[in-house]
Design an enzyme around this catalytic site. Structure first.
Site, PDB file in Angstrom:
ATOM      1  N   TYR A 193       0.827  -1.207   0.000  1.00  0.00           N
ATOM      2  CA  TYR A 193       0.000   0.000   0.000  1.00  0.00           C
ATOM      3  C   TYR A 193       0.862   1.259   0.000  1.00  0.00           C
ATOM      4  O   TYR A 193       0.571   2.228  -0.710  1.00  0.00           O
ATOM      5  CB  TYR A 193      -0.945   0.003   1.198  1.00  0.00           C
TER       6      TYR A 193
ATOM      7  N   ARG B 209       0.839   6.808  -6.863  1.00  0.00           N
ATOM      8  CA  ARG B 209      -0.373   7.616  -7.000  1.00  0.00           C
ATOM      9  C   ARG B 209      -0.089   9.075  -6.678  1.00  0.00           C
ATOM     10  O   ARG B 209      -0.534   9.984  -7.406  1.00  0.00           O
ATOM     11  CB  ARG B 209      -1.467   7.073  -6.085  1.00  0.00           C
TER      12      ARG B 209
ATOM     13  N   GLU C 241     -13.581  -1.459   7.689  1.00  0.00           N
ATOM     14  CA  GLU C 241     -13.692  -0.181   6.968  1.00  0.00           C
ATOM     15  C   GLU C 241     -15.057  -0.149   6.288  1.00  0.00           C
ATOM     16  O   GLU C 241     -15.547  -1.188   5.825  1.00  0.00           O
ATOM     17  CB  GLU C 241     -12.566  -0.066   5.937  1.00  0.00           C
TER      18      GLU C 241
ATOM     19  N   TYR D 158      -1.063  13.001   6.484  1.00  0.00           N
ATOM     20  CA  TYR D 158      -0.553  12.025   7.443  1.00  0.00           C
ATOM     21  C   TYR D 158       0.960  12.165   7.601  1.00  0.00           C
ATOM     22  O   TYR D 158       1.674  12.423   6.624  1.00  0.00           O
ATOM     23  CB  TYR D 158      -0.853  10.609   6.955  1.00  0.00           C
TER      24      TYR D 158
ATOM     25  N   ARG E  81     -12.074  12.817   2.434  1.00  0.00           N
ATOM     26  CA  ARG E  81     -12.929  11.927   3.217  1.00  0.00           C
ATOM     27  C   ARG E  81     -14.304  11.712   2.580  1.00  0.00           C
ATOM     28  O   ARG E  81     -14.955  10.693   2.848  1.00  0.00           O
ATOM     29  CB  ARG E  81     -13.102  12.477   4.627  1.00  0.00           C
TER      30      ARG E  81
END
Length: 346
Positions: free
Chosen positions: A151, A158, A340, A211, A224
């Protein structure tokens, strides 16, 4: 699956979750024209046009959950096609785009190239508002050939692609990054013509793109949630709210480690804060706002199969009985996250 039918007039774009056996083979249905399909089943397949409709097939079901298909619909005439390895469809207001990247020893460069091709295609076709993205990643918390978590490896590629297109796509949209059960990466997204999308953050959570470095060399690239205004009244606050994959995170910290019930409840509290009227007003959306009970088209990702009954019980207690919910037994983007949840408020 639910009995609740989405209202077509809200955004001009809506979806159903149906068992795979009930999914239509033809591209039309009584309540809309199919823009694109995502099939969650027991093996992956290259994206393809099936009956002139894009179909992405991803490996996300096993003995613990049933195959389902998400069908995105529009009320406008659709044109579909192939762009390199990707398939797409557009109706003049919305774009559906899907592509698969096979297994890679290291994902950074091929993910960057995949995303740059996708963003270039989207921009050149005039769909300048990214609305909703899904990144379905095999072995999401496993190491790549260099020992970096897949990830985190994916996020570097990305982020580099978004940096290259920052002037054209300055705002990140709602997105989900979740595990699959086969190697490789499936990417799918929805985009719209200019002026309709508003991207939201959650007052309880640090924006993902901020983050700290302990979560990886590059932060995840998503908002979000994204509110998509009605195509018939772009200046008014009617439309649909696309909720990103949401987990038991406060600030940037995982909370309730090893407690799936508490993580599920915290996730629902995070969604409640995200979709409420106060948060939408903070983002300039006056007169809009939802409750967690307004969620539909839920996809619930549960890391450990033995936790599915607990998660199902909590979700079904918190939501109306006709809510459309699909459950998946897949890894989440952090090893300490057990669940999730994503969905749509209309």
């Amino acid at each position: 699956m639910s009995n609740r039918q989405p209202e077509a007039h809200l955004t001009g774009l809506w979806s159903d979750l149906v068992p795979v056996a009930a999914a239509p083979e033809a591209p039309t249905a009584s309540h809309g024209i199919v823009l694109g399909r995502i099939r969650f089943t027991d093996a992956p397949a290259a994206p393809a046009l099936v009956d002139a409709t894009p179909l992405l097939t991803t490996h996300m079901t096993n003995a613990h959950v049933s195959p389902v298909e998400e069908i995105w619909r529009t009320g406008l005439p659709v044109r579909a096609g192939v762009a390199g390895d990707a398939v797409f469809a557009e109706d003049g207001e919305h774009l559906f785009y899907a592509v698969r990247l096979g297994p890679q020893p290291v994902y950074r460069r091929p993910v960057r190239e995949l995303y740059e091709n996708a963003l270039r295609f989207t921009w050149e076709h005039g769909y300048t508002d990214l609305v909703r993205m899904w990144n379905l990643i095999g072995g999401i918390t496993s190491p790549n050939a260099d020992g970096l978590e897949i990830y985190r490896d994916f996020c570097i590629g990305r982020a580099e692609a978004f940096a290259a297109f920052a002037e054209r796509f300055p705002r990140l949209s709602a997105a989900t990054g979740i595990g699959t059960l086969s190697p490789g990466v499936d990417v799918c997204f929805l985009a719209a013509k200019p002026g309709r999308a508003v991207h939201l953050e959650n007052p309880r959570q640090t924006p993902a793109y901020k983050y700290p470095s302990r979560y990886g060399p590059k932060s995840p690239s998503f908002a979000r949630a994204t509110f998509l205004r009605d195509i018939d009244a772009p200046g008014h606050e009617t439309g649909g709210l696309f909720v990103s994959g949401t987990a038991s995170i406060l600030g940037d910290d995982t909370v309730h480690v090893d407690d799936v019930a508490q993580q599920t409840e915290e996730t629902l509290r995070n969604i409640e804060a995200l979709v409420g009227g106060g948060n939408l007003r903070r983002h300039g959306l006056e007169g809009a706002g939802y409750d967690v009970k307004d969620l539909d088209q839920l996809k619930v990702y549960v890391r450990d199969a033995e936790h599915i009954p607990v998660v199902r019980s909590i979700c079904e207690s918190a939501l109306p009985g006709d809510t459309d919910i699909a459950y998946f037994n897949v890894a989440v983007c952090r090893p300490d996250l057990l669940v999730e949840i994503e969905g749509v408020c209309r």
